[in-house]
Design a protein around this motif. Structure first.
Motif, PDB file in Angstrom:
ATOM      1  N   PHE A  22       0.829  -1.197   0.000  1.00  0.00           N
ATOM      2  CA  PHE A  22       0.000   0.000   0.000  1.00  0.00           C
ATOM      3  C   PHE A  22       0.863   1.246   0.000  1.00  0.00           C
ATOM      4  CE2 PHE A  22      -2.564  -3.372   1.790  1.00  0.00           C
ATOM      5  CZ  PHE A  22      -3.723  -3.251   1.047  1.00  0.00           C
ATOM      6  N   CYS A  23       0.244   2.347  -0.410  1.00  0.00           N
ATOM      7  CA  CYS A  23       0.887   3.649  -0.482  1.00  0.00           C
ATOM      8  C   CYS A  23       1.657   3.916   0.812  1.00  0.00           C
ATOM      9  CB  CYS A  23      -0.176   4.718  -0.708  1.00  0.00           C
ATOM     10  SG  CYS A  23       0.477   6.379  -0.829  1.00  0.00           S
ATOM     11  N   PRO A  24       2.884   4.346   0.724  1.00  0.00           N
ATOM     12  CA  PRO A  24       3.636   4.809  -0.445  1.00  0.00           C
ATOM     13  C   PRO A  24       4.583   3.754  -1.041  1.00  0.00           C
ATOM     14  CG  PRO A  24       4.811   5.495   1.491  1.00  0.00           C
ATOM     15  CD  PRO A  24       3.574   4.720   1.968  1.00  0.00           C
ATOM     16  N   GLU A  25       4.519   2.506  -0.573  1.00  0.00           N
ATOM     17  CA  GLU A  25       5.511   1.501  -0.975  1.00  0.00           C
ATOM     18  C   GLU A  25       5.598   1.255  -2.484  1.00  0.00           C
ATOM     19  OE1 GLU A  25       6.392  -1.786   2.160  1.00  0.00           O
ATOM     20  OE2 GLU A  25       4.231  -1.350   2.222  1.00  0.00           O
ATOM     21  N   PRO A  26       4.481   1.107  -3.221  1.00  0.00           N
ATOM     22  CA  PRO A  26       4.629   0.866  -4.665  1.00  0.00           C
ATOM     23  C   PRO A  26       5.405   1.961  -5.394  1.00  0.00           C
ATOM     24  CG  PRO A  26       2.422   0.275  -3.974  1.00  0.00           C
ATOM     25  CD  PRO A  26       3.082   0.977  -2.807  1.00  0.00           C
ATOM     26  N   VAL A  27       5.149   3.200  -5.061  1.00  0.00           N
ATOM     27  CA  VAL A  27       5.850   4.307  -5.723  1.00  0.00           C
ATOM     28  C   VAL A  27       7.313   4.354  -5.280  1.00  0.00           C
ATOM     29  CG1 VAL A  27       5.965   6.816  -5.998  1.00  0.00           C
ATOM     30  CG2 VAL A  27       3.771   5.645  -6.123  1.00  0.00           C
ATOM     31  N   MET A  28       7.582   4.053  -4.036  1.00  0.00           N
ATOM     32  CA  MET A  28       8.972   4.024  -3.560  1.00  0.00           C
ATOM     33  C   MET A  28       9.753   2.920  -4.275  1.00  0.00           C
ATOM     34  SD  MET A  28       8.317   4.698   0.502  1.00  0.00           S
ATOM     35  CE  MET A  28       9.931   4.173   0.966  1.00  0.00           C
ATOM     36  N   MET A  29       9.128   1.752  -4.445  1.00  0.00           N
ATOM     37  CA  MET A  29       9.788   0.650  -5.151  1.00  0.00           C
ATOM     38  C   MET A  29       9.998   0.996  -6.619  1.00  0.00           C
ATOM     39  SD  MET A  29       7.946  -2.680  -3.462  1.00  0.00           S
ATOM     40  CE  MET A  29       8.847  -3.836  -4.474  1.00  0.00           C
ATOM     41  N   LEU A  30       9.017   1.662  -7.222  1.00  0.00           N
ATOM     42  CA  LEU A  30       9.158   2.092  -8.607  1.00  0.00           C
ATOM     43  C   LEU A  30      10.308   3.076  -8.752  1.00  0.00           C
ATOM     44  CD1 LEU A  30       8.308   2.293 -11.567  1.00  0.00           C
ATOM     45  CD2 LEU A  30       6.549   3.937 -10.853  1.00  0.00           C
ATOM     46  N   HIS A  31      10.398   4.003  -7.829  1.00  0.00           N
ATOM     47  CA  HIS A  31      11.480   4.992  -7.861  1.00  0.00           C
ATOM     48  C   HIS A  31      12.842   4.294  -7.824  1.00  0.00           C
ATOM     49  CE1 HIS A  31      13.190   8.975  -7.442  1.00  0.00           C
ATOM     50  NE2 HIS A  31      13.914   8.543  -6.443  1.00  0.00           N
ATOM     51  N   ASN A  32      12.995   3.313  -6.949  1.00  0.00           N
ATOM     52  CA  ASN A  32      14.256   2.573  -6.852  1.00  0.00           C
ATOM     53  C   ASN A  32      14.535   1.773  -8.113  1.00  0.00           C
ATOM     54  OD1 ASN A  32      14.786   3.545  -4.287  1.00  0.00           O
ATOM     55  ND2 ASN A  32      13.814   1.819  -3.269  1.00  0.00           N
ATOM     56  N   LYS A  33      13.506   1.157  -8.681  1.00  0.00           N
ATOM     57  CA  LYS A  33      13.669   0.357  -9.896  1.00  0.00           C
ATOM     58  C   LYS A  33      14.099   1.243 -11.064  1.00  0.00           C
ATOM     59  CE  LYS A  33      12.989  -3.468 -10.998  1.00  0.00           C
ATOM     60  NZ  LYS A  33      13.996  -4.549 -11.136  1.00  0.00           N
ATOM     61  N   ILE A  34      13.424   2.390 -11.238  1.00  0.00           N
ATOM     62  CA  ILE A  34      13.747   3.320 -12.330  1.00  0.00           C
ATOM     63  C   ILE A  34      15.195   3.806 -12.200  1.00  0.00           C
ATOM     64  CG2 ILE A  34      13.267   5.661 -13.186  1.00  0.00           C
ATOM     65  CD1 ILE A  34      11.008   4.210 -14.184  1.00  0.00           C
ATOM     66  N   ARG A  35      15.615   4.059 -10.985  1.00  0.00           N
ATOM     67  CA  ARG A  35      16.981   4.546 -10.748  1.00  0.00           C
ATOM     68  C   ARG A  35      18.019   3.538 -11.245  1.00  0.00           C
ATOM     69  NH1 ARG A  35      17.595   6.987  -5.159  1.00  0.00           N
ATOM     70  NH2 ARG A  35      16.195   5.260  -4.827  1.00  0.00           N
ATOM     71  N   ASP A  36      17.699   2.240 -11.145  1.00  0.00           N
ATOM     72  CA  ASP A  36      18.628   1.185 -11.552  1.00  0.00           C
ATOM     73  C   ASP A  36      18.532   0.831 -13.039  1.00  0.00           C
ATOM     74  OD1 ASP A  36      19.481   1.030  -8.925  1.00  0.00           O
ATOM     75  OD2 ASP A  36      18.152  -0.640  -8.435  1.00  0.00           O
ATOM     76  N   MET A  37      17.564   1.394 -13.752  1.00  0.00           N
ATOM     77  CA  MET A  37      17.355   1.074 -15.167  1.00  0.00           C
ATOM     78  C   MET A  37      18.179   1.993 -16.068  1.00  0.00           C
ATOM     79  SD  MET A  37      13.197   0.520 -14.996  1.00  0.00           S
ATOM     80  CE  MET A  37      12.956   0.963 -16.690  1.00  0.00           C
ATOM     81  N   LYS A  38      18.372   1.547 -17.309  1.00  0.00           N
ATOM     82  CA  LYS A  38      19.025   2.375 -18.316  1.00  0.00           C
ATOM     83  C   LYS A  38      17.974   3.238 -19.003  1.00  0.00           C
ATOM     84  CE  LYS A  38      22.463  -1.143 -19.289  1.00  0.00           C
ATOM     85  NZ  LYS A  38      22.909  -2.153 -20.258  1.00  0.00           N
ATOM     86  N   SER A  39      18.384   4.381 -19.517  1.00  0.00           N
ATOM     87  CA  SER A  39      17.479   5.260 -20.261  1.00  0.00           C
ATOM     88  C   SER A  39      16.817   4.491 -21.390  1.00  0.00           C
ATOM     89  CB  SER A  39      18.231   6.450 -20.850  1.00  0.00           C
ATOM     90  OG  SER A  39      18.699   7.283 -19.830  1.00  0.00           O
ATOM     91  N   GLY A  40      15.516   4.674 -21.547  1.00  0.00           N
ATOM     92  CA  GLY A  40      14.775   4.042 -22.624  1.00  0.00           C
ATOM     93  C   GLY A  40      14.218   2.672 -22.290  1.00  0.00           C
ATOM     94  N   GLU A  41      14.664   2.057 -21.199  1.00  0.00           N
ATOM     95  CA  GLU A  41      14.130   0.747 -20.820  1.00  0.00           C
ATOM     96  C   GLU A  41      12.707   0.889 -20.286  1.00  0.00           C
ATOM     97  OE1 GLU A  41      17.945  -2.056 -19.788  1.00  0.00           O
ATOM     98  OE2 GLU A  41      16.990  -1.048 -18.097  1.00  0.00           O
ATOM     99  N   VAL A  42      11.946  -0.199 -20.382  1.00  0.00           N
ATOM    100  CA  VAL A  42      10.547  -0.212 -19.970  1.00  0.00           C
ATOM    101  C   VAL A  42      10.366  -1.153 -18.789  1.00  0.00           C
ATOM    102  CG1 VAL A  42       8.194  -0.825 -20.688  1.00  0.00           C
ATOM    103  CG2 VAL A  42       9.724   0.344 -22.284  1.00  0.00           C
ATOM    104  N   VAL A  43       9.592  -0.711 -17.817  1.00  0.00           N
ATOM    105  CA  VAL A  43       9.221  -1.540 -16.679  1.00  0.00           C
ATOM    106  C   VAL A  43       7.703  -1.722 -16.674  1.00  0.00           C
ATOM    107  CG1 VAL A  43       9.122   0.425 -15.061  1.00  0.00           C
ATOM    108  CG2 VAL A  43       9.413  -1.894 -14.179  1.00  0.00           C
TER     109      VAL A  43
END
Length: 86
Positions: A22-43
């Motif tokens: 539940f909020c805010p965990e999904p957005v926090m996890m998304l933020h961490n995942k995006i930070r580890d991704m390369k530009s242009g990649e899709v999650v």
């Protein structure tokens, strides 16, 4: 994995399952995942918290990550997000 959304095919590089959280965990996890991704990649994000329908699009808009699509499937909310190009 390849996804076809709105007649556009694109490769999905990552999947993030936030079901049961539940909020805010999904957005926090998304933020961490995006930070580890390369530009242009899709999650592909899967969530069960209804507030993600509001929170994830706001996150994408605020940080300029394209939200390719979102929908609801089997009581789950699914989002496809591309990490912005630098």
């Amino acid at each position: 994995m390849t996804a076809v959304v709105k007649n556009e095919a694109f490769e999905v590089h990552h999947e993030l399952d936030t079901c049961g959280l539940f909020c805010p965990e999904p957005v926090m996890m998304l933020h961490n995942k995006i930070r580890d991704m390369k530009s242009g990649e899709v999650v592909r994000v899967i969530a069960t918290d209804p507030s993600t329908q509001r929170d994830i699009p706001k996150f994408c808009n605020f940080l300029d990550h394209p939200l390719l699509d979102q929908n609801e499937q089997d009581n789950q909310y699914v989002f496809w997000i591309r990490k912005r190009e630098h």
